[in-house]
Design a protein around this motif. Structure first.
Motif, PDB file in Angstrom:
ATOM      1  N   ASN A 198       0.841  -0.833   0.034  1.00 19.76           N
ATOM      2  CA  ASN A 198      -0.309   0.139  -0.270  1.00 19.76           C
ATOM      3  C   ASN A 198       1.607   1.330  -0.541  1.00 19.76           C
ATOM      4  O   ASN A 198       0.111   2.084  -0.482  1.00 19.76           O
ATOM      5  CB  ASN A 198      -1.342   0.090   0.864  1.00 19.76           C
ATOM      6  N   LEU A 199       2.086   1.428   0.908  1.00 20.80           N
ATOM      7  CA  LEU A 199       2.672   2.036   0.662  1.00 20.80           C
ATOM      8  C   LEU A 199       3.853   2.945   0.027  1.00 20.80           C
ATOM      9  O   LEU A 199       3.026   3.823  -1.074  1.00 20.80           O
ATOM     10  CB  LEU A 199       3.778   2.187   1.677  1.00 20.80           C
ATOM     11  N   ALA A 200       4.120   1.734  -0.831  1.00 22.61           N
ATOM     12  CA  ALA A 200       4.300   1.284  -3.259  1.00 22.61           C
ATOM     13  C   ALA A 200       3.504   2.164  -3.667  1.00 22.61           C
ATOM     14  O   ALA A 200       4.335   2.602  -4.094  1.00 22.61           O
ATOM     15  CB  ALA A 200       4.581   0.059  -2.854  1.00 22.61           C
ATOM     16  N   ILE A 201       2.084   1.213  -3.590  1.00 22.53           N
ATOM     17  CA  ILE A 201       1.673   2.166  -4.847  1.00 22.53           C
ATOM     18  C   ILE A 201       0.704   3.751  -4.350  1.00 22.53           C
ATOM     19  O   ILE A 201       0.723   3.856  -5.337  1.00 22.53           O
ATOM     20  CB  ILE A 201       0.184   1.262  -4.584  1.00 22.53           C
ATOM     21  N   ILE A 223       6.775   4.500  -2.186  1.00 21.15           N
ATOM     22  CA  ILE A 223       7.530   4.641  -0.389  1.00 21.15           C
ATOM     23  C   ILE A 223       8.128   3.101  -0.868  1.00 21.15           C
ATOM     24  O   ILE A 223       7.216   2.219  -1.617  1.00 21.15           O
ATOM     25  CB  ILE A 223       6.933   4.157   0.678  1.00 21.15           C
ATOM     26  N   ASN A 224       9.333   3.234  -1.448  1.00 25.75           N
ATOM     27  CA  ASN A 224       9.711   1.557  -2.429  1.00 25.75           C
ATOM     28  C   ASN A 224      10.031   0.603  -0.795  1.00 25.75           C
ATOM     29  O   ASN A 224      10.441   0.787   0.043  1.00 25.75           O
ATOM     30  CB  ASN A 224      11.337   1.738  -2.553  1.00 25.75           C
ATOM     31  N   PRO A 225       9.809  -0.496  -1.111  1.00 22.26           N
ATOM     32  CA  PRO A 225       9.385  -1.649   0.101  1.00 22.26           C
ATOM     33  C   PRO A 225      10.726  -2.791   0.116  1.00 22.26           C
ATOM     34  O   PRO A 225      11.956  -2.602  -0.901  1.00 22.26           O
ATOM     35  CB  PRO A 225       8.072  -2.793  -0.429  1.00 22.26           C
ATOM     36  N   ASN A 226      10.798  -2.762   1.593  1.00 29.75           N
ATOM     37  CA  ASN A 226      12.407  -2.972   1.678  1.00 29.75           C
ATOM     38  C   ASN A 226      11.728  -4.078   2.498  1.00 29.75           C
ATOM     39  O   ASN A 226      11.298  -4.882   3.917  1.00 29.75           O
ATOM     40  CB  ASN A 226      13.018  -2.402   2.949  1.00 29.75           C
ATOM     41  N   PRO A 227      12.612  -5.313   1.482  1.00 28.85           N
ATOM     42  CA  PRO A 227      12.358  -6.750   2.232  1.00 28.85           C
ATOM     43  C   PRO A 227      12.849  -7.008   3.173  1.00 28.85           C
ATOM     44  O   PRO A 227      11.492  -7.723   4.832  1.00 28.85           O
ATOM     45  CB  PRO A 227      13.017  -7.467   1.738  1.00 28.85           C
TER      46      PRO A 227
END
Length: 327
Positions: free
Chosen positions: A143-146, A150-154
């Motif tokens: 949701n943050l990425a879309i 914000i690029n997701p961090n695994p």
């Protein structure tokens, strides 16, 4: 009690009996019992739902069914499949791989998210809650990425999922604390500045927790103080949570109704304070409560004191005299 049983099931009657009510006609309000302040949050709602499900099915391999999975996982609104969103997207694949379960997903091996989850639980016999936490954090990261770019961090996703699991482990017993009802006793004793016993009140009650018992005892003591037209009152209790809440005007969902009554009553006493004392210093009240619970205390016990109460008073008087000599 009989009327309650006519209209409600046993579990509901149990909860009704444990519910504290105001003595001053305050309006009802919604309260979430799984947070100290009584305010509902999505996180605690999620934890409680998870706990109730785990209590129903203790076996990890059978604790999750397709229907529950559908209810727990929000349907995606983006034009992509659930399988891609949670398993096959490059960064989600990285999150699953570097997590403790070390899964490596491929399009050929994943036919549906639900079947994959069931197979994983069946083969590895993992804690279903840990997997739910990872799914939940993946969902939030996407949701943050879309929506916020914000690029997701695994690695961060796995870290947050682990923190959620640890937090859940701490609070998993909380609903159990509210699950049983028993008969208890309240007691309040009135003493002067020399700690001489003046009077006392005691009664048996349906109790939800020691905290609720202590709060009800304080409320009863303040009512009696007003009836005696006392101008200066110091309430002593060995329950730190209660005293801290009264001193800081904090909220405690479990006893909030009683707290509000206590604060209302203190406004009618010119000089009223609250202080914490160790349990040893509150032994007289505890002994009165114990004898009340056992049904071994007669109505006129202040005038005709049982031996155990006389012994406590004798010990207290000795301590006061020694303190006076040392000063």
């Amino acid at each position: 009690m009989d009327k309650l049983k006519l209209y409600f099931d046993g579990a509901s009657v149990d909860k009704i009996l444990r519910t504290s009510v105001s003595l001053f006609g305050r309006e009802d309000r919604f309260c979430w019992p799984f947070r100290l302040d009584g305010i509902y949050t999505i996180k605690t709602g999620y934890h409680v739902a998870r706990n109730e499900k785990s209590l129903q099915n203790n076996n990890p391999s059978t604790s999750v069914d397709l229907k529950f999975l559908r209810q727990e996982i929000w349907n995606l609104r983006e034009p992509e499949t659930i399988e891609h969103a949670w398993l096959l997207c490059p960064w989600t694949r990285a999150a699953w791989f570097i997590a403790q379960i070390q899964c490596c997903h491929m399009a050929l091996t994943v036919s549906s998210f639900e079947k994959w989850m069931m197979e994983l639980l069946g083969k590895m016999r993992l804690n279903a809650g840990a997997i739910y936490d990872l799914v939940w954090e993946v969902w939030k990261a996407r949701n943050l990425a879309i929506y916020q770019k914000i690029n997701p961090n695994p690695i961060m996703v796995i870290h947050k999922a682990k923190l959620m699991e640890l937090e859940f482990a701490k609070m998993i017993e909380e609903p159990v604390k509210h699950a049983t009802t028993s008969v208890g006793a309240t007691a309040a004793v009135f003493r002067d500045h020399n700690r001489t016993l003046l009077s006392g009140i005691n009664s048996t009650i349906v109790v939800a927790s020691p905290l609720a018992v202590e709060a009800l005892a304080v409320r009863a003591a303040l009512i009696m103080s007003q009836n005696f037209l006392m101008q200066k009152v110091i309430i002593e209790s060995d329950n730190q949570i209660l005293i801290q809440a009264l001193k800081s005007h904090a909220s405690v969902a479990e006893i909030q109704v009683v707290l509000d009554d206590i604060r209302h009553l203190t406004r009618g006493i010119p000089n009223c304070g609250f202080t914490w004392v160790p349990r040893e210093a509150n032994s007289l009240a505890h002994e009165v409560a114990r004898l009340t619970h056992q049904g071994a205390l007669h109505q006129n016990w202040v005038m005709h004191k049982p031996i155990s109460i006389r012994n406590i008073l004798r010990k207290d008087n000795l301590a006061v005299s020694m303190l006076g000599n040392n000063s």
